[in-house]
Design a protein around this motif. Structure first.
Motif, short mmCIF file in Angstrom:
data_model
loop_
_atom_site.label_atom_id
_atom_site.label_comp_id
_atom_site.label_asym_id
_atom_site.label_seq_id
_atom_site.Cartn_x
_atom_site.Cartn_y
_atom_site.Cartn_z
N VAL A 1 4.36 15.55 -1.62
CA VAL A 1 3.24 16.08 -2.53
C VAL A 1 2.51 15.03 -3.48
O VAL A 1 1.93 15.39 -4.29
N GLN A 2 3.26 13.77 -3.44
CA GLN A 2 2.59 12.73 -4.50
C GLN A 2 2.61 11.50 -3.70
O GLN A 2 2.71 11.34 -2.56
N SER A 3 2.31 10.54 -4.62
CA SER A 3 2.01 9.26 -3.61
C SER A 3 3.02 8.50 -3.86
O SER A 3 3.73 8.31 -4.68
N VAL A 4 3.66 8.06 -2.46
CA VAL A 4 4.75 7.28 -2.15
C VAL A 4 4.36 5.87 -2.69
O VAL A 4 4.09 5.28 -1.78
N GLN A 5 4.66 5.24 -3.77
CA GLN A 5 4.12 4.08 -4.29
C GLN A 5 5.07 3.31 -5.11
O GLN A 5 5.94 3.91 -5.79
N VAL A 6 5.07 2.01 -4.89
CA VAL A 6 5.96 1.11 -5.89
C VAL A 6 5.73 1.49 -7.36
O VAL A 6 4.58 1.66 -7.78
N GLY B 1 7.82 13.31 -2.86
CA GLY B 1 7.09 12.25 -2.16
C GLY B 1 5.99 12.97 -1.16
O GLY B 1 4.96 12.29 -0.86
N PHE C 1 0.87 -1.09 0.00
CA PHE C 1 -0.02 -0.20 0.00
C PHE C 1 0.62 1.19 0.03
O PHE C 1 1.97 1.43 0.57
N PRO C 2 0.36 2.47 -0.64
CA PRO C 2 0.94 3.48 -0.66
C PRO C 2 1.47 4.05 0.78
O PRO C 2 0.67 3.96 1.85
N LEU C 3 2.52 4.78 0.74
CA LEU C 3 2.92 5.41 2.39
C LEU C 3 2.57 6.75 2.37
O LEU C 3 2.26 7.59 1.38
N TYR C 4 2.43 7.29 3.64
CA TYR C 4 2.03 8.50 3.97
C TYR C 4 3.40 9.35 4.54
O TYR C 4 4.02 8.80 4.85
N LEU C 5 3.04 10.64 3.61
CA LEU C 5 4.35 11.54 4.12
C LEU C 5 3.78 12.92 3.67
O LEU C 5 3.30 13.17 2.63
N ASP C 6 3.93 13.65 4.57
CA ASP C 6 3.17 15.17 4.58
C ASP C 6 4.42 16.10 4.51
O ASP C 6 5.42 15.89 4.94
#
Lengths: 305, 381
Positions: free
Chosen positions: A212-217, A210, A118-123
């Protein structure tokens, strides 16, 4: 359409271009110095973002995350250079493409195993949230910070390559690798360093973007494709070319996405205009690349003219 | 070599069946996305399906799982292999409409049953409907139709609408516009896989809209919401469940709070089947189920109910048992229309934070017993 909107879109293009520059600088440096095509550069971007998100999640501090992301990407880069890339310098480009494509798959699945599917959260860090008023329009502070960071890295890179002993060696390595090895420069260490530097820049871009974007594979591959367009436009191996190419691609892509549907709307109904405009806009940077290749086959700033 | 392996397999299969009087389990092939950027959705589909089998305790199904990597050509190959060498009689699992379009017509033509746990392309719901294809999720347009309908309920007059430029994106905007009664402040197609939405957000700021409808599934939605939260634009957002499902909510973060999104299911639905499902899913996997997980759970129970009622060797009887849909759906009520797509309620859900975990809760109903528009073009009774 107002001047404020045009100005805002120009800033957006500039910011996008500078992030592309961070990606393409490493790519073009590695190609220029080592003659290596590295498709796994996008994976290093992804590694930067994932480690930044994970470290920021654990510590609650974005800046620690940023450092962790850069460090992880640099370490991964150095490791890849020592274990895989070293064996590829004397092989032809097709072998390099094949091997580094394998690395994309390995690193993507490795990241999934390590961090989950699952995508990770980074603010965005609290210091840089919200907007600032630039007179004409409010603009997100974080994007402004990205512009400053991109310009700062560009300046740092220019100083490193143009003003330091290390930079002299890198430039010498571009021109004649046998000769500088004969002069007693440790070419192996130099290659590892350059590769790790390129990886760190990709990791930095991944970590910064990351937030402001989706941190995903797989997040690195779309950026990688654009980064290749940038270095082809700029002239493969040229940092200056990468800068100009990145800004061109960033601004033209953003402006195209914004303006083309409006141009089509002059003679099509809004729904069709939007679809046609979007389709043409997504081709625009590739058309630009084709055009530049016709006029200047070696790019805007050819290295080995 | 191959012959010897097969002979061995036959011998051991014979040895096994000799001791068991019961019928052989039916092989169900689950083709889904377990690698790459869309892996989270496939993992939820697989986990929920396995959970349903476990909770049911029945050994009527032998499950074979394979990863399609979100590539249509891979999905086609896997489907062939599952039918030919695994002897699969039922296939399911595909997330994406383009993969479903590549697989479903070919396998249903061989009298293999396909049950969709997610994708619902219009081509398979209308004139292209077939007795061997069941959709246990939704038809693609309906989720967005519900969003358009609920935007009216919320009193939105002037919406800015946005979706990626590919068939499902076009369907989304078409579906929304089919029911939305207000005017459009703007209609924008973004690139598939786009990660930077600064240009679109600037247009939204300048458009004078009173609301935004987006369909940006997966990573695109995460990127858009993060950037939107930083932009200083503060218009209400309405969307279909995909952009605000449980698989992406933790990554979007607080930026998603308060967003209205439409779906046929929500984790807080208060029926026995759903309460048991949500609790068991959390217990087994340590996370809340997404809408994809709920649909897959229903798919598994639907298949189990039909296998209990009829023998699959009699296809007509089995299809009739499938159409009866005699199982406890986590959606409360569930029935098939003539095109074997669901006729069901669609709810408006709001993103809320419960004990620090972002999730959805129902705040209203968009449609009751809603059927897709394509059903009229389907020749089946």
């Amino acid at each position: 359409m107002t001047a404020a909107l045009l100005f805002e879109q120009f800033l957006n293009g500039l910011q996008f271009g500078l992030m592309l520059f961070l990606m393409s600088a490493g790519l073009t440096l590695v190609f220029g110095v080592m003659g290596l095509i590295n498709l796994a550069h996008g994976s290093l971007f992804m590694i930067g973002a994932f480690f930044c998100a994970a470290a920021a999640g654990l510590t609650g501090n974005f800046w620690l995350g940023l450092a962790a992301g850069m460090a992880a990407a640099a370490a991964a880069g150095a490791l890849i250079e020592v274990t895989v890339m070293r064996r590829l310098y004397t092989r032809d480009h097709l072998d390099q493409v094949l091997a580094t494509f394998a690395l994309i798959l390995i690193l993507s699945e490795g990241t999934k195993i390590l961090f989950g599917p699952f995508p990770l959260y980074l603010d965005v860090p609290p210091l840089l949230t919200g907007t600032v008023n630039l007179g004409l329009t409010p603009y997100p502070l974080y994007r402004l910070a990205l512009i400053v960071a991109g310009l700062g890295v560009a300046l740092g890179l220019w100083l490193l390559i143009g003003r330091t002993r290390l930079g002299i060696r890198i430039r010498a390595g571009e021109n004649d690798r046998e000769m500088i090895a004969a002069l007693g420069v440790n070419i192996r260490a130099l290659y590892t360093f350059v590769f790790a530097l390129g990886a760190a820049l990709a990791g930095l871009a991944g970590a910064l973007v990351g937030a402001v974007q989706s941190v995903q594979v797989g997040m690195g591959e779309p950026v990688l494709i654009l980064a290749f367009v940038v270095i082809v436009i700029g002239g493969i191996g040229s940092i200056r070319g990468a800068m100009v190419g990145a800004l061109l691609v960033g601004v033209i892509d953003t402006m195209g996405r914004f303006l083309l549907p409006q141009v089509f709307a002059l003679f099509l109904d809004p729904s069709k205009a939007s679809g046609a405009g979007a389709a043409l806009a997504s081709m625009l940077v590739y058309l630009l690349m084709a055009l530049i290749l016709v006029i200047r086959p070696k790019g805007l700033f050819p290295v080995h003219a | 070599m191959m012959f010897r392996k097969n002979a061995l397999a036959c011998a051991s299969a014979l040895a096994l069946t000799a001791g068991v009087a019961q019928a052989d389990p039916v092989t169900v092939g689950l083709i889904t996305t377990l690698s790459g950027g869309g892996a989270g959705l496939g993992v939820d589909v697989r986990d929920a399906f396995e959970l349903a089998l476990q909770m049911n305790g029945s050994d009527a199904i032998r499950l074979v799982v394979e990863d399609d990597g979100q590539r249509p050509e891979a999905a086609v190959q896997i489907a062939d292999r599952m039918i030919q060498s695994e002897g699969a009689q039922i296939l399911t699992g595909i997330i994406w409409s383009n993969l479903a379009m590549a697989v479903v017509p070919a396998v249903t033509a061989q009298d293999v049953i396909y049950v969709s746990p997610n994708a619902g392309p219009s081509a398979l719901a209308g004139a292209g409907c077939t007795p061997n294809y069941f959709n246990a999720a939704y038809q693609n347009d309906t989720m967005h139709e519900a969003a358009g309908q609920y935007a009216n309920t919320l009193g939105y007059q002037n919406a800015f609408i946005m979706a990626p430029n590919y068939p499902a994106g076009v369907d989304a905007l078409t579906g929304f516009k089919r029911y939305f009664q207000g005017t459009l402040a703007g209609e924008v197609y973004t690139q598939l896989g786009q990660t930077d939405f600064a240009a679109e957000i600037a247009q939204i700021r300048a458009s004078g809209a009173d609301s935004i409808f987006i369909f940006e599934p997966g990573g695109m939605g995460i990127s858009f919401m993060r950037q939107y939260a930083q932009s200083g634009v503060d218009l209400p957002i309405i969307s279909a469940a995909f952009t605000f499902s449980q698989d992406v909510l933790p990554a979007v973060g607080d930026a998603a709070l308060g967003v209205i999104n439409t779906a046929e299911w929500s984790p807080d639905m208060d029926n026995d089947a759903n309460v048991a499902f949500v609790a068991a899913f959390q217990e087994a996997y340590g996370r809340l189920p997404s809408v994809y997980a709920a649909q897959s759970f229903d798919t598994a129970n639907l298949i189990l109910s039909a296998l209990a009622a009829a023998d699959i060797s009699d296809l007509d009887a089995f299809r009739a048992a499938m159409r009866a849909a005699d199982f406890d759906s986590v959606r409360g009520s569930f029935r098939f229309g003539n095109n074997q797509h669901p006729i069901q309620n669609y709810y408006a859900r709001e993103v809320v934070s419960v004990d620090g975990v972002l999730t959805n809760r129902i705040v209203g109903t968009a449609f009751e017993d809603h059927q897709d528009v394509y059903a009229a073009d389907c020749a089946m009774e």
